[in-house]
Design a protein around this motif. Structure first.
Motif, mmCIF file in Angstrom:
data_model
loop_
_atom_site.group_PDB
_atom_site.id
_atom_site.type_symbol
_atom_site.label_atom_id
_atom_site.label_comp_id
_atom_site.label_asym_id
_atom_site.label_seq_id
_atom_site.Cartn_x
_atom_site.Cartn_y
_atom_site.Cartn_z
ATOM 1 N N PHE A 136 0.319 -7.283 -34.051
ATOM 2 C CA PHE A 136 0.093 -6.503 -35.273
ATOM 3 C C PHE A 136 -1.290 -5.843 -35.264
ATOM 4 O O PHE A 136 -1.928 -5.721 -36.306
ATOM 5 C CB PHE A 136 0.256 -7.400 -36.502
ATOM 6 C CG PHE A 136 1.656 -7.912 -36.682
ATOM 7 C CD1 PHE A 136 2.630 -7.115 -37.267
ATOM 8 C CD2 PHE A 136 2.015 -9.170 -36.225
ATOM 9 C CE1 PHE A 136 3.929 -7.578 -37.419
ATOM 10 C CE2 PHE A 136 3.303 -9.644 -36.371
ATOM 11 C CZ PHE A 136 4.269 -8.844 -36.962
ATOM 12 N N LYS B 122 -2.125 -2.767 -34.881
ATOM 13 C CA LYS B 122 -2.190 -1.525 -35.656
ATOM 14 C C LYS B 122 -2.457 -1.832 -37.128
ATOM 15 O O LYS B 122 -3.296 -1.196 -37.769
ATOM 16 C CB LYS B 122 -0.892 -0.738 -35.509
ATOM 17 C CG LYS B 122 -0.909 0.594 -36.257
ATOM 18 C CD LYS B 122 0.404 1.357 -36.060
ATOM 19 C CE LYS B 122 0.386 2.664 -36.844
ATOM 20 N NZ LYS B 122 1.671 3.404 -36.703
ATOM 21 N N THR B 123 -1.742 -2.831 -37.657
ATOM 22 C CA THR B 123 -1.955 -3.244 -39.043
ATOM 23 C C THR B 123 -3.374 -3.750 -39.235
ATOM 24 O O THR B 123 -4.045 -3.418 -40.225
ATOM 25 C CB THR B 123 -0.957 -4.348 -39.436
ATOM 26 O OG1 THR B 123 0.376 -3.856 -39.273
ATOM 27 C CG2 THR B 123 -1.155 -4.788 -40.883
ATOM 28 N N GLU C 137 -5.907 -0.912 -39.383
ATOM 29 C CA GLU C 137 -5.864 -0.195 -40.658
ATOM 30 C C GLU C 137 -6.549 -0.996 -41.759
ATOM 31 O O GLU C 137 -7.251 -0.440 -42.614
ATOM 32 C CB GLU C 137 -4.405 0.096 -41.033
ATOM 33 C CG GLU C 137 -3.755 1.140 -40.131
ATOM 34 C CD GLU C 137 -2.263 1.272 -40.387
ATOM 35 O OE1 GLU C 137 -1.610 0.251 -40.671
ATOM 36 O OE2 GLU C 137 -1.751 2.400 -40.307
ATOM 37 N N LEU C 138 -6.352 -2.315 -41.715
ATOM 38 C CA LEU C 138 -7.017 -3.179 -42.693
ATOM 39 C C LEU C 138 -8.528 -3.178 -42.492
ATOM 40 O O LEU C 138 -9.296 -3.110 -43.453
ATOM 41 C CB LEU C 138 -6.475 -4.607 -42.566
ATOM 42 C CG LEU C 138 -5.062 -4.828 -43.112
ATOM 43 C CD1 LEU C 138 -4.474 -6.106 -42.546
ATOM 44 C CD2 LEU C 138 -5.083 -4.876 -44.630
ATOM 45 N N ILE D 135 0.303 -1.292 -49.734
ATOM 46 C CA ILE D 135 1.049 -2.044 -48.732
ATOM 47 C C ILE D 135 2.475 -2.291 -49.198
ATOM 48 O O ILE D 135 2.796 -2.143 -50.377
ATOM 49 C CB ILE D 135 0.390 -3.406 -48.424
ATOM 50 C CG1 ILE D 135 0.449 -4.324 -49.665
ATOM 51 C CG2 ILE D 135 -1.037 -3.231 -47.925
ATOM 52 C CD1 ILE D 135 0.084 -5.771 -49.386
ATOM 53 N N LEU E 39 -0.472 -11.812 -42.378
ATOM 54 C CA LEU E 39 -0.633 -10.539 -41.674
ATOM 55 C C LEU E 39 0.705 -9.967 -41.211
ATOM 56 O O LEU E 39 0.970 -8.771 -41.365
ATOM 57 C CB LEU E 39 -1.564 -10.721 -40.471
ATOM 58 C CG LEU E 39 -1.758 -9.500 -39.570
ATOM 59 C CD1 LEU E 39 -2.459 -8.385 -40.323
ATOM 60 C CD2 LEU E 39 -2.550 -9.879 -38.318
ATOM 61 N N SER E 40 1.560 -10.810 -40.640
ATOM 62 C CA SER E 40 2.823 -10.329 -40.073
ATOM 63 C C SER E 40 3.811 -9.856 -41.130
ATOM 64 O O SER E 40 4.805 -9.209 -40.805
ATOM 65 C CB SER E 40 3.471 -11.425 -39.222
ATOM 66 O OG SER E 40 3.777 -12.557 -40.012
ATOM 67 N N LYS F 34 2.945 -4.509 -44.320
ATOM 68 C CA LYS F 34 3.006 -3.176 -43.715
ATOM 69 C C LYS F 34 2.073 -2.268 -44.509
ATOM 70 O O LYS F 34 2.255 -2.081 -45.714
ATOM 71 C CB LYS F 34 4.425 -2.616 -43.749
ATOM 72 C CG LYS F 34 4.523 -1.214 -43.171
ATOM 73 C CD LYS F 34 5.934 -0.661 -43.279
ATOM 74 C CE LYS F 34 5.987 0.771 -42.736
ATOM 75 N NZ LYS F 34 7.346 1.358 -42.860
ATOM 76 N N VAL F 35 1.064 -1.739 -43.834
ATOM 77 C CA VAL F 35 0.116 -0.838 -44.507
ATOM 78 C C VAL F 35 0.757 0.534 -44.636
ATOM 79 O O VAL F 35 1.160 1.143 -43.650
ATOM 80 C CB VAL F 35 -1.207 -0.740 -43.728
ATOM 81 C CG1 VAL F 35 -2.125 0.284 -44.400
ATOM 82 C CG2 VAL F 35 -1.892 -2.097 -43.656
#
Length: 292
Positions: free
Chosen positions: A105, A107-108, A111-112, A124, A164-165, A168-169
């Motif tokens: 994750f 990419k997520t 972004e965070l 989100i 986290l998983s 989705k941002v």
């Protein structure tokens, strides 16, 4: 569609299959995501452990990955395709669980981190719902198995942890955070746990066997604040207690708070009722048997 087949030790496949379920993927999506991540960098692994118990892992490259597959082999001068994928999967499973999650994750996480560095709110999708949160930091659970985003959730009007998983941002908003509290966040980070137990306490009576259970069961284990004899005060939220202490059966007795004690009493009474009903039904059936 390009089909990939690789022979791997069973323990590698078992680890990956567990992650697939835990992270919410299907098999093809998971392996394609790993390929797209590792295709951007060359991983040198000079020693691949051998195993007597092996199985075949198989998946299909999606269209996007298929387009870059041949160029990846050419750029890195890869002669044996299966060996390339073996290296990817050995490298992946060699990491602790929380690092594997951060890898899948990434990419997520990026972004965070962008939103956190600029102190911006983000939109989100979490458990099927759209929310606006203020993300402050990403931290691992005590066993270093999972990653949590500590944030202020506007929907709930409180500080919360988000797995986290499961996040989705959608987008980073051009709106400044207004619930940032440096003193509070510093205390939470130092005393971090997924259940946000900091500042919350419960009292539990442990038998000698219960104390042994506490020493052995480390997953979601709350910290001891103090104890006198067999009465222990834990830094522990109700949510944490509801997950942790059922493992103890009658070797632990919840004393305070009253509402939590009543929750355990109700659960125990309901469980007893179900077992009595099952036993009564079984006894009736066996009594109805005619022996010749």
């Amino acid at each position: 569609m390009k089909k990939i087949r690789v022979t791997l030790p069973d323990y590698i496949i078992q680890t990956i299959n567990h992650d697939i379920v835990d992270f919410g993927f299907n098999l093809n999506n998971f392996y394609n995501r790993l390929f797209s991540i590792y295709a951007e960098k060359k991983k040198e692994i000079h020693f691949l452990p051998q195993s007597k118990n092996n199985s075949i892992m198989q998946f299909n490259l999606n269209k996007e990955n298929e387009d870059i597959y041949m160029s990846t082999l050419r750029i890195y001068n890869i002669q044996v395709e299966a060996e390339f994928f073996r290296k990817i999967l050995y490298d992946y499973t060699d990491m602790p669980k929380f690092k594997r999650e951060l890898t899948v994750f990434q990419k997520t996480a990026k972004e965070l981190e962008k939103a956190m560095s600029k102190k911006r709110k983000i939109e989100i999708k979490f458990k099927g719902e759209i929310r606006i949160i203020e993300p402050y930091f990403i931290e691992q659970s005590g066993g270093e198995s999972r990653n949590y985003i500590h944030a202020y959730c506007e929907k709930n009007g409180e500080y919360r942890n988000f797995r986290l998983s499961k996040v989705k941002v959608i987008r980073v908003l051009d709106i400044k955070q207004d619930k940032y509290n440096e003193d509070y966040l510093e205390k939470i980070k130092i005393n971090f746990d997924p259940f946000l137990s900091f500042g919350k306490e419960i009292k539990v009576k442990l038998s000698p066997e219960g104390k042994k259970h506490y020493d052995l069961i480390i997953t979601n284990r709350p910290k001891i604040k103090e104890y006198e004899g067999d009465i222990y005060t834990f830094y522990c939220s109700d949510e944490n207690a509801k997950i942790y202490f059922p493992h103890f059966y009658d070797e632990a007795e919840i004393l305070e708070p009253k509402e939590l004690r009543e929750w355990f009493i109700n659960k125990i009474e309901n469980m007893k009722k179900k077992y009595v009903e099952i036993f009564s039904s079984y006894r009736k059936r066996t009594n109805d048997i005619i022996y010749i």
